[in-house]
Motif scaffolding. Structure first.
Motif, PDB file in Angstrom:
ATOM      1  N   UNK A 148       0.832  -1.203   0.000  1.00 27.74           N
ATOM      2  CA  UNK A 148       0.000   0.000   0.000  1.00 27.74           C
ATOM      3  C   UNK A 148       0.865   1.250   0.000  1.00 27.74           C
ATOM      4  N   UNK A 149       1.899   1.265   0.822  1.00 29.89           N
ATOM      5  CA  UNK A 149       2.766   2.446   0.882  1.00 29.89           C
ATOM      6  C   UNK A 149       3.432   2.711  -0.456  1.00 29.89           C
ATOM      7  N   UNK A 150       3.785   1.619  -1.149  1.00 28.76           N
ATOM      8  CA  UNK A 150       4.510   1.803  -2.405  1.00 28.76           C
ATOM      9  C   UNK A 150       3.620   2.375  -3.495  1.00 28.76           C
ATOM     10  N   UNK A 151       2.286   2.305  -3.305  1.00 30.93           N
ATOM     11  CA  UNK A 151       1.424   2.683  -4.421  1.00 30.93           C
ATOM     12  C   UNK A 151       0.947   4.128  -4.341  1.00 30.93           C
ATOM     13  N   UNK A 152       1.543   4.927  -3.480  1.00 29.65           N
ATOM     14  CA  UNK A 152       1.185   6.357  -3.455  1.00 29.65           C
ATOM     15  C   UNK A 152       2.401   7.185  -3.827  1.00 29.65           C
ATOM     16  N   UNK A 153       2.154   8.255  -4.544  1.00 25.35           N
ATOM     17  CA  UNK A 153       3.262   9.147  -4.842  1.00 25.35           C
ATOM     18  C   UNK A 153       3.288  10.328  -3.888  1.00 25.35           C
ATOM     19  N   UNK A 154       2.089  10.798  -3.554  1.00 25.70           N
ATOM     20  CA  UNK A 154       1.998  11.926  -2.640  1.00 25.70           C
ATOM     21  C   UNK A 154       2.361  11.474  -1.226  1.00 25.70           C
ATOM     22  N   UNK A 155       3.369  12.142  -0.646  1.00 24.60           N
ATOM     23  CA  UNK A 155       3.888  11.660   0.631  1.00 24.60           C
ATOM     24  C   UNK A 155       2.873  11.789   1.763  1.00 24.60           C
ATOM     25  N   UNK A 156       2.147  12.885   1.774  1.00 25.78           N
ATOM     26  CA  UNK A 156       1.192  13.115   2.863  1.00 25.78           C
ATOM     27  C   UNK A 156       0.076  12.087   2.804  1.00 25.78           C
ATOM     28  N   UNK A 157      -0.408  11.850   1.566  1.00 21.05           N
ATOM     29  CA  UNK A 157      -1.487  10.879   1.393  1.00 21.05           C
ATOM     30  C   UNK A 157      -1.016   9.475   1.778  1.00 21.05           C
ATOM     31  N   UNK A 158       0.223   9.150   1.368  1.00 19.92           N
ATOM     32  CA  UNK A 158       0.765   7.835   1.691  1.00 19.92           C
ATOM     33  C   UNK A 158       0.813   7.644   3.202  1.00 19.92           C
ATOM     34  N   UNK A 159       1.320   8.664   3.905  1.00 20.74           N
ATOM     35  CA  UNK A 159       1.460   8.548   5.350  1.00 20.74           C
ATOM     36  C   UNK A 159       0.085   8.390   6.009  1.00 20.74           C
ATOM     37  N   UNK A 160      -0.889   9.179   5.566  1.00 19.05           N
ATOM     38  CA  UNK A 160      -2.208   9.173   6.209  1.00 19.05           C
ATOM     39  C   UNK A 160      -2.916   7.844   5.985  1.00 19.05           C
ATOM     40  N   UNK A 161      -2.976   7.405   4.699  1.00 17.06           N
ATOM     41  CA  UNK A 161      -3.733   6.180   4.421  1.00 17.06           C
ATOM     42  C   UNK A 161      -3.034   4.947   4.977  1.00 17.06           C
ATOM     43  N   UNK A 162      -1.685   4.963   4.965  1.00 18.90           N
ATOM     44  CA  UNK A 162      -1.042   3.773   5.510  1.00 18.90           C
ATOM     45  C   UNK A 162      -1.169   3.752   7.021  1.00 18.90           C
ATOM     46  N   UNK A 163      -1.283   4.919   7.661  1.00 13.75           N
ATOM     47  CA  UNK A 163      -1.538   4.917   9.106  1.00 13.75           C
ATOM     48  C   UNK A 163      -2.899   4.296   9.392  1.00 13.75           C
ATOM     49  N   UNK A 164      -3.890   4.647   8.552  1.00 10.08           N
ATOM     50  CA  UNK A 164      -5.223   4.052   8.734  1.00 10.08           C
ATOM     51  C   UNK A 164      -5.144   2.534   8.561  1.00 10.08           C
ATOM     52  N   UNK A 165      -4.417   2.095   7.519  1.00 12.78           N
ATOM     53  CA  UNK A 165      -4.350   0.652   7.281  1.00 12.78           C
ATOM     54  C   UNK A 165      -3.562  -0.047   8.388  1.00 12.78           C
ATOM     55  N   UNK A 166      -2.565   0.640   8.922  1.00 12.24           N
ATOM     56  CA  UNK A 166      -1.786   0.069  10.011  1.00 12.24           C
ATOM     57  C   UNK A 166      -2.696  -0.254  11.200  1.00 12.24           C
ATOM     58  N   UNK A 167      -3.624   0.674  11.493  1.00 12.03           N
ATOM     59  CA  UNK A 167      -4.538   0.444  12.611  1.00 12.03           C
ATOM     60  C   UNK A 167      -5.414  -0.776  12.322  1.00 12.03           C
ATOM     61  N   UNK A 168      -5.872  -0.884  11.063  1.00  6.79           N
ATOM     62  CA  UNK A 168      -6.655  -2.067  10.675  1.00  6.79           C
ATOM     63  C   UNK A 168      -5.833  -3.331  10.800  1.00  6.79           C
ATOM     64  N   UNK A 169      -4.580  -3.254  10.343  1.00  7.03           N
ATOM     65  CA  UNK A 169      -3.723  -4.430  10.365  1.00  7.03           C
ATOM     66  C   UNK A 169      -3.543  -4.900  11.798  1.00  7.03           C
ATOM     67  N   UNK A 170      -3.355  -3.954  12.713  1.00  4.24           N
ATOM     68  CA  UNK A 170      -3.164  -4.366  14.096  1.00  4.24           C
ATOM     69  C   UNK A 170      -4.441  -4.977  14.653  1.00  4.24           C
ATOM     70  N   UNK A 171      -5.580  -4.393  14.258  1.00  2.00           N
ATOM     71  CA  UNK A 171      -6.848  -4.944  14.736  1.00  2.00           C
ATOM     72  C   UNK A 171      -7.084  -6.342  14.185  1.00  2.00           C
TER      73      UNK A 171
END
Lengths: 219, 221
Positions: free
Chosen positions: B126-149
């Protein structure tokens, strides 16, 4: 805009584009027909575990195809329009409810088709329908949120598959277990643990989606 | 975190664990000498869980602060957690080769752990598929929370619902009957603590390296 209006809008849109519903139905039908032909199920009997696994895999593939569309494939302008008229919480709630209803429809029609073409071995219908409802809600909740994340990426269709399958695995394993118990007609006490687990997973997924969706939506 | 004592503690503990783990006497139970795997295999999963937990905390913090540093921390903890998980998987497979006769046995605990690792691999995809750094950080943080859950049911709940050949089937896989022997605890607990500090150390080095890289690329611009 209330949640109900948003759900009503989704239903209206879906009903107007009859090709989508028809396509989905045909997809489900062909999946089940392929299962019927390849497994040669009329001749060979099928055991409870295989039936449950096959049933949920068919449902999973149809649902991934329909629910994935909830954010992927929407035009940019439409998304901006939603952004202006509703809060992110309302949007995700309406999507989850709408997708759950759609998924329930898919799984019920899948069940009917399964009983026509393959067999209907279910003995404990109450537990089976509990599994159907909880499984549908769980799948559509997690897939709606994942679809929201995947829609922002570059290659959203591949991303959708990669992100969603590991997340839905725990839901699938539970539902398959409950379904197997229902097919075997084991006493209900045997399935309560799994049903409670499913309920808990659904609650966690819905709560996380509700809290986190604003961060996905903002961009 | 810049202090020296915990790094020295990590080295001392791990040297002790490797000597003690291979040489100290162990109780002869069903799995004989392969029980020594407890000192090397189980701390990996502890380390992985701690690293993913910290990564999750920084993901939550990123959503609150939107600072680039929290994002880097979150990624690097996930990275090291994944390394721990991979090592745990490999050590487990080596053990399974001797105890069960097969590297991959399809045991519920193996499968759950494999899926959990897949979830975190998906995080990096998921992180590799974004070019915009801010968007990458935000969406991967959301997915990280899901992954932990989803990590919690995969590692802690589902394996307990199925019967399994893995030691500790009748309760907690880490602290069960095999571990009741006091002598084993004397090596096992230091191993967990030592690997935890070692993980922190590796991660802090990686974070510093990433931060320096960021600074270099900023000054070059």
């Amino acid at each position: 805009m209330s949640v109900f209006e948003l759900i009503r809008k989704d239903f209206l849109l879906e009903l107007r584009r009859k090709s989508v519903i028809a396509g989905l139905g045909l997809y489900l039908f062909s999946l089940i027909f392929i299962c019927y032909l390849t497994f040669n199920l009329r001749v060979n009997s099928i055991n409870a575990m295989t039936w449950s696994a096959l049933f949920w895999l068919v449902i999973l593939f149809s649902v991934v195809n329909s629910v994935a569309k909830s954010f992927i494939g929407e035009r940019k302008g439409v998304l901006i329009y939603y952004y202006t008229i509703a809060s992110p919480q309302q949007i995700i709630l309406s999507k989850i409810i709408y997708n759950s209803l759609l998924c329930l429809l898919i799984s019920v029609s899948g069940y009917v088709l399964f009983s026509i073409f393959i067999v209907n071995p279910v003995q404990d219908h109450l537990v089976f329908f509990a599994a159907l409802v909880l499984g549908s809600v769980g799948l559509s909740t997690s897939l709606s949120i994942i679809s929201g994340i995947a829609s922002k990426g570059n290659n959203s269709n591949v991303l959708m598959a990669v992100l969603s399958f590991p997340v839905v695995v725990s839901i699938l394993l539970m539902t398959i277990r409950v379904t197997k118990n229902a097919v075997d007609g084991i006493e209900r006490a045997a399935s309560t643990d799994e049903i409670l687990n499913l309920l808990a997973i659904n609650c966690i997924a819905a709560a996380l989606g509700y809290i986190l969706f604003p961060y996905i939506w903002r961009s | 975190m810049k202090k020296l004592w915990w790094k020295i503690l990590a080295i001392v503990l791990l040297v002790y664990v490797h000597i003690g783990g291979l040489l100290f006497a162990v109780p002869r139970l069903r799995i004989h000498e392969t029980i020594r795997s407890l000192y090397f295999h189980v701390p990996m999963w502890f380390g992985m869980t701690f690293m993913f937990l910290i990564s999750f905390v920084y993901a939550v913090r990123y959503l609150r602060t939107s600072s680039k540093e929290d994002d880097i921390r979150s990624v690097e903890f996930a990275n090291v957690g994944l390394a721990f998980g991979t090592l745990g998987m490999l050590t487990g497979m080596v053990w399974a080769h001797y105890a069960w006769g097969l590297f991959w046995h399809g045991d519920p605990k193996q499968v759950g752990a494999a899926i959990a690792l897949l979830v975190y691999l998906a995080y990096f995809v998921l992180r590799a598929s974004f070019e915009n750094q801010e968007q990458r950080a935000r969406l991967s943080a959301v997915y990280n929370i899901f992954a932990f859950a989803s990590l919690i049911p995969l590692i802690f709940i589902i394996p307990r619902l199925y019967s399994s050949m893995h030691p500790g089937d009748d309760g907690n896989p880490a602290f069960n009957a095999y571990d009741l022997d006091g002598r084993m605890r004397l090596v096992f607990y230091p191993a967990v603590i030592g690997w935890f500090f070692m993980g922190l150390w590796i991660t802090s080095l990686r974070i510093r390296y990433r931060n320096i890289n960021e600074k270099i690329s900023e000054t070059e611009l």
